[in-house]
Scaffold this motif. Structure first.
Motif, mmCIF file in Angstrom:
data_model
loop_
_atom_site.group_PDB
_atom_site.id
_atom_site.type_symbol
_atom_site.label_atom_id
_atom_site.label_comp_id
_atom_site.label_asym_id
_atom_site.label_seq_id
_atom_site.Cartn_x
_atom_site.Cartn_y
_atom_site.Cartn_z
ATOM 1 N N TYR A 1 26.812 1.244 -22.302
ATOM 2 C CA TYR A 1 27.492 0.039 -22.768
ATOM 3 C C TYR A 1 26.572 -1.176 -22.650
ATOM 4 N N PHE A 2 26.587 -1.986 -23.707
ATOM 5 C CA PHE A 2 26.000 -3.315 -23.687
ATOM 6 C C PHE A 2 27.171 -4.302 -23.715
ATOM 7 N N ILE A 3 27.348 -5.054 -22.655
ATOM 8 C CA ILE A 3 28.498 -5.955 -22.563
ATOM 9 C C ILE A 3 28.001 -7.402 -22.601
ATOM 10 N N PHE A 4 28.435 -8.139 -23.638
ATOM 11 C CA PHE A 4 27.996 -9.520 -23.807
ATOM 12 C C PHE A 4 29.162 -10.410 -24.209
ATOM 13 N N GLY A 5 28.940 -11.702 -24.078
ATOM 14 C CA GLY A 5 29.860 -12.717 -24.589
ATOM 15 C C GLY A 5 29.146 -13.524 -25.648
ATOM 16 N N HIS A 6 29.292 -14.833 -25.600
ATOM 17 C CA HIS A 6 28.558 -15.809 -26.403
ATOM 18 C C HIS A 6 28.978 -15.871 -27.871
ATOM 19 N N ASN B 1 20.191 -10.837 -17.977
ATOM 20 C CA ASN B 1 20.889 -9.554 -17.989
ATOM 21 C C ASN B 1 20.643 -8.786 -16.688
ATOM 22 N N LYS B 2 21.604 -7.938 -16.357
ATOM 23 C CA LYS B 2 21.441 -7.087 -15.174
ATOM 24 C C LYS B 2 22.078 -5.731 -15.449
ATOM 25 N N GLU B 3 21.440 -4.682 -14.926
ATOM 26 C CA GLU B 3 21.934 -3.319 -15.098
ATOM 27 C C GLU B 3 22.881 -2.944 -13.965
ATOM 28 N N PHE B 4 23.937 -2.224 -14.334
ATOM 29 C CA PHE B 4 24.887 -1.684 -13.363
ATOM 30 C C PHE B 4 25.212 -0.251 -13.764
ATOM 31 N N THR B 5 25.626 0.554 -12.778
ATOM 32 C CA THR B 5 26.102 1.914 -13.038
ATOM 33 C C THR B 5 27.459 2.085 -12.386
ATOM 34 N N PHE B 6 28.434 2.514 -13.186
ATOM 35 C CA PHE B 6 29.789 2.757 -12.690
ATOM 36 C C PHE B 6 30.233 4.145 -13.125
ATOM 37 N N ASN B 7 30.548 4.965 -12.147
ATOM 38 C CA ASN B 7 31.059 6.311 -12.415
ATOM 39 C C ASN B 7 30.146 7.085 -13.383
ATOM 40 N N PHE C 1 25.446 0.331 -17.670
ATOM 41 C CA PHE C 1 25.825 -0.913 -18.342
ATOM 42 C C PHE C 1 24.646 -1.881 -18.315
ATOM 43 N N LEU C 2 24.430 -2.574 -19.415
ATOM 44 C CA LEU C 2 23.559 -3.746 -19.433
ATOM 45 C C LEU C 2 24.461 -4.938 -19.733
ATOM 46 N N ILE C 3 24.507 -5.886 -18.805
ATOM 47 C CA ILE C 3 25.507 -6.956 -18.846
ATOM 48 C C ILE C 3 24.812 -8.313 -18.835
#
Length: 247
Positions: free
Chosen positions: A200-205, A106-112, A116-118
């Motif tokens: 937001y926690f954004i995942f697939g799987h 996982n990696k953290e990002f910040t948008f606007n 996000f934890l992705i």
């Protein structure tokens, strides 16, 4: 701001290259559309149903999607790739050939102003112990060294067969909503919120498209897949949506 796009679990190559090709063409068409207003594109793993990088060999096929990713990246649009349980043996091919960073966790990002934890999502949260044990074996350097000694025709063919047939390897034995008290990625997101807030926690799987509230101003998103749903996520700077690609 422009839009940020997310997609996961294309599983190109499954169940066969021939049956996978129409899905690959649809995904390339989607990439062609979103590149027009994309600030960035996130691919959250299992792009391929199997992927292994020998020193001088990568699996045959997938020319259309790899070429399109190269074109988009060369145009200046950032693309981020998170390995899944089917392509966890990815090394530096994407980084060297496509200039696409590859993340193994996982990696953290910040948008606007939104955090996000992705990640792909495999092996996170409680339970799923059989897969977690198998993942430790697969990611062990000695295991990769042993596999590398197999001729690619034998190694890739065997791995592709197991990838389709073995549900423990694929991790998709429960492709149905289990309830919030049993969905381990929801439980994982709630546990993370105990120490740090994410919008937001954004995942697939999980192959199940869903958006669920997991706390105050915090949502868990599963992107679904490009097998049965053809779903993807988009963040426009204010809100996150799950959409279906219908063309």
């Amino acid at each position: 701001m422009k839009k940020i796009y997310f997609a996961s679990d294309q599983h190109f190559g499954a169940p066969t290259q021939e049956l996978s090709l129409p899905r690959e063409k649809k995904f390339v068409a989607w990439l062609d559309e979103v590149k027009e207003d994309a600030e960035a594109i996130f691919l959250l793993g299992d792009l391929f149903d199997f992927w292994f990088e020998y020193k001088t060999v990568v699996p045959k096929g997938f020319v259309r999607v790899l070429g399109k990713l190269a074109e988009i990246r060369d145009s200046g649009i950032p693309i981020y790739f998170f390995v899944g349980n089917h392509d966890l043996w990815m090394n530096d091919y994407f980084e060297k050939e496509l200039n696409i960073p590859v993340y193994h966790d996982n990696k953290e990002f910040t948008f606007n102003g939104k955090t996000f934890l992705i990640g792909h999502g495999d092996g996170k949260g409680p339970g799923d112990k059989g897969y977690k044990r198998m993942k430790k074996v697969f990611t062990n350097p000695f295991s990769k060294w042993l596999f590398r000694w197999l001729h690619p025709d034998l190694g890739v063919g065997l791995a592709q067969y197991l990838s389709v047939k073995n549900k423990l390897i694929s991790g998709d034995e429960d492709i149905k909503f289990l309830g919030e008290d049993k969905e381990w990625l929801i439980l994982y997101a709630k546990r993370k919120l105990e120490t740090k807030h994410y919008n937001y926690f954004i995942f697939g799987h999980r192959h199940l498209p869903m958006i669920r509230s997991v706390g105050e101003n915090s949502e868990y998103v599963n992107l679904g897949d490009w097998i049965g749903y053809l779903t993807y996520g988009v963040f426009d700077g204010e809100k996150f949506e799950l959409l279906e690609y219908k063309k």
